[in-house]
Design a protein around this motif. Structure first.
Motif, PDB file in Angstrom:
ATOM      1  N   UNK A 294       0.795  -1.294  -0.153  1.00 21.77           N
ATOM      2  CA  UNK A 294       0.023   0.064  -0.005  1.00 21.77           C
ATOM      3  C   UNK A 294       0.777   1.231  -0.132  1.00 21.77           C
ATOM      4  N   UNK A 295       2.105   1.241   0.835  1.00 24.05           N
ATOM      5  CA  UNK A 295       2.841   2.395   0.855  1.00 24.05           C
ATOM      6  C   UNK A 295       3.581   2.436  -0.374  1.00 24.05           C
ATOM      7  N   UNK A 296       3.719   1.533  -1.023  1.00 23.19           N
ATOM      8  CA  UNK A 296       4.490   1.646  -2.393  1.00 23.19           C
ATOM      9  C   UNK A 296       3.538   2.052  -3.464  1.00 23.19           C
ATOM     10  N   UNK A 297       2.490   1.637  -3.321  1.00 29.22           N
ATOM     11  CA  UNK A 297       1.486   2.124  -4.186  1.00 29.22           C
ATOM     12  C   UNK A 297       1.193   3.621  -4.091  1.00 29.22           C
ATOM     13  N   UNK A 310      11.125   3.041   3.468  1.00 20.55           N
ATOM     14  CA  UNK A 310      11.013   2.989   4.991  1.00 20.55           C
ATOM     15  C   UNK A 310      10.098   3.896   5.805  1.00 20.55           C
ATOM     16  N   UNK A 311      10.596   5.111   5.287  1.00 26.33           N
ATOM     17  CA  UNK A 311       9.714   6.395   6.153  1.00 26.33           C
ATOM     18  C   UNK A 311       8.499   6.211   6.090  1.00 26.33           C
ATOM     19  N   UNK A 312       7.876   5.685   4.770  1.00 25.38           N
ATOM     20  CA  UNK A 312       6.651   5.623   4.359  1.00 25.38           C
ATOM     21  C   UNK A 312       5.831   4.550   5.379  1.00 25.38           C
ATOM     22  N   UNK A 318       3.617   3.444  12.667  1.00 26.87           N
ATOM     23  CA  UNK A 318       4.226   4.068  13.935  1.00 26.87           C
ATOM     24  C   UNK A 318       5.174   2.899  14.533  1.00 26.87           C
ATOM     25  N   UNK A 319       5.764   2.119  13.860  1.00 26.40           N
ATOM     26  CA  UNK A 319       6.744   0.992  14.115  1.00 26.40           C
ATOM     27  C   UNK A 319       8.177   1.882  14.105  1.00 26.40           C
ATOM     28  N   UNK A 320       9.087   0.963  14.374  1.00 29.58           N
ATOM     29  CA  UNK A 320      10.540   1.826  14.602  1.00 29.58           C
ATOM     30  C   UNK A 320      10.990   1.528  13.045  1.00 29.58           C
ATOM     31  N   UNK A 321      12.305   2.097  12.817  1.00 27.38           N
ATOM     32  CA  UNK A 321      12.951   2.088  11.515  1.00 27.38           C
ATOM     33  C   UNK A 321      13.400   0.608  11.216  1.00 27.38           C
TER      34      UNK A 321
END
Length: 364
Positions: A294-297, A310-312, A318-321
């Motif tokens: 979903x984030x990539x889309x 990664x940032x998206x 709300x999770x860690x890097x």
């Protein structure tokens, strides 16, 4: 003349195999001095002049699967066949099949290339023999006349891979007779050796076990399994009511010269694409991968730097890097995304199946 005629008849009765090639003898030391090219056609699945048996219950989509394979062999995907097996170079395929008419096959191809327009360029790399304006052809491999037809098709198309679909249409034997079935399959091996091609053979499995898994049954089936170098079995994934879903479990059951790959899953879409998916019973893992997709889309289907994705994912969850990186790595391992060259030596990310992204099918 009568003597020559008798010899011709004898050769025909022996399936054209009576003309023996010269036999030489080499020691083990001689063998070690010989060199052989290591050029698998499908890395981890099919080597040159090898055989692959694709088997499963009726109606599961074995013919659709091999059609998808022909497209992928003609235009190797960046992440390989189904994200699991590398295809080092474009390959040509010859189909010899007895079940689907030219009209039905055309409709299937049209549906597939509507979903993945880039595959239109692959159409010149696989071919079918036509008989009486149709592409259904059957015969007996041990008969000289039919074997010659098969060889002519492969030679005229300069194919690397020969697909026979289904096996039962190409032998005249009782499949419970091990010796008879082995003779038919050895005739196919001889054809492949003469033409230096690999073969993919589609085989119907007559029954499944209580869990829906395809199993070999009967003496004949065991002879078939012994003959082939590699086996992929297709198994239906059932829903809570015991009904088939459009998810297929793929099991790499045999690999004579490769490492066995863990089972994987394909989804047969409405467009007849066979796309990698996840075990439908692994809900938590599927949800994590879906977030990445979903984030990539939302980013347009690709990013030039993995750190952007990664940032998206971090922002979405709300999770860690570290957790976001692990989620992306898992999506890559499952074959949903690929890592691509980005700007300034950075690693980018894109959908493994861009056709699915364009069609809006970026779901696990």
């Amino acid at each position: 003349f009568e003597h020559i005629q008798a010899q011709i008849q004898e050769l025909a009765s022996m399936g054209g195999q009576a003309v023996a090639e010269a036999v030489t003898v080499k020691t083990g030391a001689d063998l070690l001095e010989m060199s052989f090219p290591d050029n698998p056609l499908i890395g981890g699945l099919l080597d040159e002049r090898e055989s692959l048996l694709v088997c499963g219950p009726s109606g599961l989509g074995k013919s659709v699967l091999t059609l998808n394979m022909a497209f992928s062999l003609a235009m190797p995907p960046m992440n390989g066949l189904w994200g699991a097996f590398d295809v080092p170079r474009p390959l040509k395929t010859a189909f010899i099949q007895s079940e689907n008419t030219a009209k039905a096959t055309k409709k299937r191809i049209e549906k597939i290339i509507r979903a993945n327009p880039s595959w239109r360029s692959a159409l010149d790399r696989f071919a079918f023999p036509f008989v009486n304006d149709d592409l259904r052809l059957s015969g007996v491999l041990t008969e000289t006349t039919f074997a010659a037809k098969v060889e002519r098709v492969v030679e005229e198309t300069q194919s690397d891979v020969l697909i026979l679909d289904p096996l039962i249409s190409y032998h005249g034997e009782d499949e419970n007779d091990n010796a008879a079935m082995r003779r038919s399959l050895d005739a196919l091996t001889a054809i492949c050796d003469r033409l230096r091609v690999a073969c993919i053979v589609v085989h119907h499995i007559g029954k499944t076990d209580d869990t829906g898994k395809a199993t070999f049954s009967g003496r004949g089936a065991s002879a078939i399994g012994d003959w082939c170098a590699n086996i992929l079995s297709m198994n239906p994934v059932l829903d809570d009511r015991g009904e088939r879903t459009n998810i297929i479990e793929m099991r790499h059951q045999k690999a004579r010269n490769f490492e066995l790959r863990p089972r994987f899953y394909l989804e047969r879409t409405a467009d007849l694409l066979m796309v990698p998916t996840d075990d439908p019973r692994d809900k938590e893992g599927r949800e994590r991968v879906q977030i990445v997709l979903d984030c990539l889309r939302d980013a347009g289907g690709s990013v030039e730097s993995k750190s952007v994705l990664v940032g998206a994912v971090q922002e979405h969850t709300g999770k860690s890097r570290g957790t976001a990186q692990a989620m992306i790595a898992d999506a890559h391992k499952r074959g949903h995304i690929v890592f691509t060259p980005g700007k300034q030596n950075r690693e980018g990310v894109a959908f493994a199946n861009h056709a699915n992204f364009e069609a809006g099918n970026s779901h696990v």
